[in-house]
Design a protein around this motif. Structure first.
Motif, PDB file in Angstrom:
ATOM      1  N   ASN A   1       0.803  -1.230   0.105  1.00  0.00           N
ATOM      2  CA  ASN A   1       0.063   0.025  -0.052  1.00  0.00           C
ATOM      3  C   ASN A   1       0.855   1.276   0.113  1.00  0.00           C
ATOM      4  O   ASN A   1       0.285   2.391   0.044  1.00  0.00           O
TER       5      ASN A   1
ATOM      6  N   ALA B   1       2.204   4.146  -1.241  1.00  0.00           N
ATOM      7  CA  ALA B   1       2.148   4.943  -2.697  1.00  0.00           C
ATOM      8  C   ALA B   1       3.634   5.546  -2.851  1.00  0.00           C
ATOM      9  O   ALA B   1       3.542   5.854  -4.142  1.00  0.00           O
TER      10      ALA B   1
ATOM     11  N   PRO C   1      -6.342  -1.876  -5.972  1.00  0.00           N
ATOM     12  CA  PRO C   1      -6.023  -0.949  -6.155  1.00  0.00           C
ATOM     13  C   PRO C   1      -4.386  -0.282  -6.107  1.00  0.00           C
ATOM     14  O   PRO C   1      -3.823  -1.456  -5.291  1.00  0.00           O
TER      15      PRO C   1
ATOM     16  N   PRO D   1      -2.348   2.311  -4.861  1.00  0.00           N
ATOM     17  CA  PRO D   1      -2.221   3.906  -4.631  1.00  0.00           C
ATOM     18  C   PRO D   1      -0.901   4.176  -4.794  1.00  0.00           C
ATOM     19  O   PRO D   1       0.230   3.664  -4.533  1.00  0.00           O
TER      20      PRO D   1
ATOM     21  N   ASP E   1       1.750   7.903  -5.242  1.00  0.00           N
ATOM     22  CA  ASP E   1       2.121   9.144  -5.529  1.00  0.00           C
ATOM     23  C   ASP E   1       3.074   9.740  -6.578  1.00  0.00           C
ATOM     24  O   ASP E   1       4.201   9.191  -6.510  1.00  0.00           O
TER      25      ASP E   1
ATOM     26  N   ASP F   1      -3.821   5.118  -9.499  1.00  0.00           N
ATOM     27  CA  ASP F   1      -4.681   5.330  -8.584  1.00  0.00           C
ATOM     28  C   ASP F   1      -4.382   6.471  -7.560  1.00  0.00           C
ATOM     29  O   ASP F   1      -2.953   6.277  -7.079  1.00  0.00           O
ATOM     30  N   PRO F   2      -5.200   7.041  -7.015  1.00  0.00           N
ATOM     31  CA  PRO F   2      -4.675   8.133  -6.336  1.00  0.00           C
ATOM     32  C   PRO F   2      -4.380   7.536  -4.708  1.00  0.00           C
ATOM     33  O   PRO F   2      -4.439   6.443  -4.481  1.00  0.00           O
ATOM     34  N   GLU F   3      -3.298   8.273  -4.152  1.00  0.00           N
ATOM     35  CA  GLU F   3      -3.051   8.000  -2.696  1.00  0.00           C
ATOM     36  C   GLU F   3      -3.938   7.947  -1.861  1.00  0.00           C
ATOM     37  O   GLU F   3      -4.799   8.931  -1.819  1.00  0.00           O
ATOM     38  N   ASP F   4      -4.396   6.866  -1.086  1.00  0.00           N
ATOM     39  CA  ASP F   4      -5.402   7.113  -0.034  1.00  0.00           C
ATOM     40  C   ASP F   4      -4.955   6.926   1.371  1.00  0.00           C
ATOM     41  O   ASP F   4      -4.446   5.888   1.881  1.00  0.00           O
ATOM     42  N   PRO F   5      -4.889   8.133   2.233  1.00  0.00           N
ATOM     43  CA  PRO F   5      -4.237   8.059   3.307  1.00  0.00           C
ATOM     44  C   PRO F   5      -5.014   7.375   4.626  1.00  0.00           C
ATOM     45  O   PRO F   5      -4.336   7.055   5.439  1.00  0.00           O
ATOM     46  N   ASP F   6      -6.145   6.726   4.150  1.00  0.00           N
ATOM     47  CA  ASP F   6      -6.975   5.843   5.088  1.00  0.00           C
ATOM     48  C   ASP F   6      -6.794   4.367   4.725  1.00  0.00           C
ATOM     49  O   ASP F   6      -7.137   3.640   5.443  1.00  0.00           O
ATOM     50  N   LEU F   7      -6.013   4.105   3.729  1.00  0.00           N
ATOM     51  CA  LEU F   7      -5.704   2.770   3.421  1.00  0.00           C
ATOM     52  C   LEU F   7      -4.936   1.936   4.546  1.00  0.00           C
ATOM     53  O   LEU F   7      -3.773   2.514   4.651  1.00  0.00           O
TER      54      LEU F   7
END
Length: 378
Positions: free
Chosen positions: A75, A77, A328, A330, A332, A353-359
């Motif tokens: 995960n 990013a 996905p 994620p 950067d 796929d965009p970075e997901d800070p909650d992943l």
């Protein structure tokens, strides 16, 4: 940001039982989906629920811990090297809590990862935070850093305040800095790395003998240690993890950035480049020579290192594989595109796929006030 004084209480607010349960259920279900042959999901959820309701937290099984650590890498990013996420060596050290023992195991981490130059990806996971009982954390940005690196100024000052007498010569390895249970008023402790734990590579150029006279070197294993590992509502504040270097991390960032070693002017002078005008592209030419020296030197020393073109293609292989699994990736973009010849690499002309800070699971920077917040892990 400066480190807090040694006596300053640092507190990490524990999540509520409800939040822990919610995060735990998501993780346990994910684990069961990707590991369908490992246990009964309904029974495991019941066990975790009972633990959380009783104590406010729960204990991961060894399989869950290993899976969580590997998925945290998957995960990440900002990491271009995720193709090998499932090969991460996971050291379960949750029973290790004393600073002396943590330091000893961190140095063993370096020995295992170094592997005589054939670098292996490794994570060492120490005790987790528990309600009202925060665990020890590592204040060092990486297990190995140099005292004369401008990025290390705060840690160097802290080490000296704690009694370290080193840091007077170029490329001197900083001691490991450990903070016993935050909020307990305990002073950080420092530990100098044994000689057999830090493999270093002296830098030379394949066609310019004078390059070696610059006296440059760098270490073999980049082991990030100032981030916490979060898995299913449980936080592991000491979980150093390492892979191998991509050459541009050393040649384009650590040694070339103006706020780091700032070596482009020295390299330009060595190669007799015209620095009077930016249009001569002397910075670009010096940057290529510096990166070439890094790759050449690691190859000559038999130490694993990746080049940015090969690693870019590997990353796209990772993206394709993950998407075939319906997962996905994620990303950067500003970190994945290398800081040298970015437009010539395979990762440049792509959307991700965009970075997901909650992943989660994930490696996360600690709350402000517990340690400096670096902007790079290079």
């Amino acid at each position: 940001m400066d480190l807090p004084p040694a006596s300053a209480p640092v507190r990490r607010r524990p999540p509520t039982n409800k939040a822990v349960l919610a995060a735990a259920e998501v993780f346990i279900r994910q684990y069961a989906t990707e590991n369908p042959d490992d246990g009964d999901l309904r029974r495991r959820l019941a066990e975790v629920t009972a633990e959380v309701e009783s104590s406010g937290t729960y204990e991961h099984t060894p399989g869950e811990l290993a899976f969580g650590a590997r998925v945290a890498w998957r995960n990440a990013a900002r990491c271009i090297g995720r193709l090998y996420w499932n090969n991460l060596i996971v050291r379960d050290l949750r029973h290790v809590t004393h600073s002396d023992d943590i330091a000893s195991e961190c140095f063993e981490h370096l020995r295992i990862a170094t592997n005589a130059g054939r670098i292996r990806p490794v994570i060492s996971v120490f005790a987790p935070d528990r309600p009202r009982r925060p665990a020890a954390s590592l204040l060092s940005e990486q297990l190995v850093r140099y005292a004369d690196d401008p990025r290390s100024a705060t840690r160097t000052a802290l080490a000296r305040n704690l009694g370290w007498k080193g840091g007077e010569t170029p490329f001197e390895v900083l001691p490991l800095l450990i903070q016993p249970g935050p909020g307990l008023g305990l002073t950080p402790e420092f530990y100098e790395a044994p000689e057999d734990t830090v493999l270093e590579v002296p830098l030379a150029h394949p066609s310019h003998p004078g390059f070696a006279d610059l006296g440059l070197r760098w270490y073999a294993v980049p082991a990030v240690s100032d981030m916490s590992l979060e898995i299913g509502g449980v936080t592991y504040p000491a979980a150093p993890f390492s892979g191998w270097y991509m050459g541009t991390e050393i040649g384009s960032r650590n040694l070339a950035d103006s706020d780091r070693y700032n070596l482009l002017p020295a390299v330009a002078e060595l190669f007799d480049l015209d620095t009077r005008n930016e249009r001569t592209l002397w910075r670009d030419r010096a940057l290529v020579e510096l990166n070439l020296a890094v790759l050449h030197s690691y190859d000559q020393a038999g130490v694993t290192i990746a080049d940015h073109h090969t690693e870019s293609r590997r990353f796209l292989a990772h993206v394709d594989r993950e998407r075939r699994h319906g997962r996905p990736v994620p990303t950067d973009w500003s970190w994945i595109v290398p800081p040298l010849s970015g437009g010539a690499t395979a990762v440049f002309h792509r959307y991700y796929d965009p970075e997901d800070p909650d992943l989660r699971p994930a490696f996360i920077h600690r709350p402000q006030g517990q340690c400096p917040q670096p902007g790079s892990t290079a």
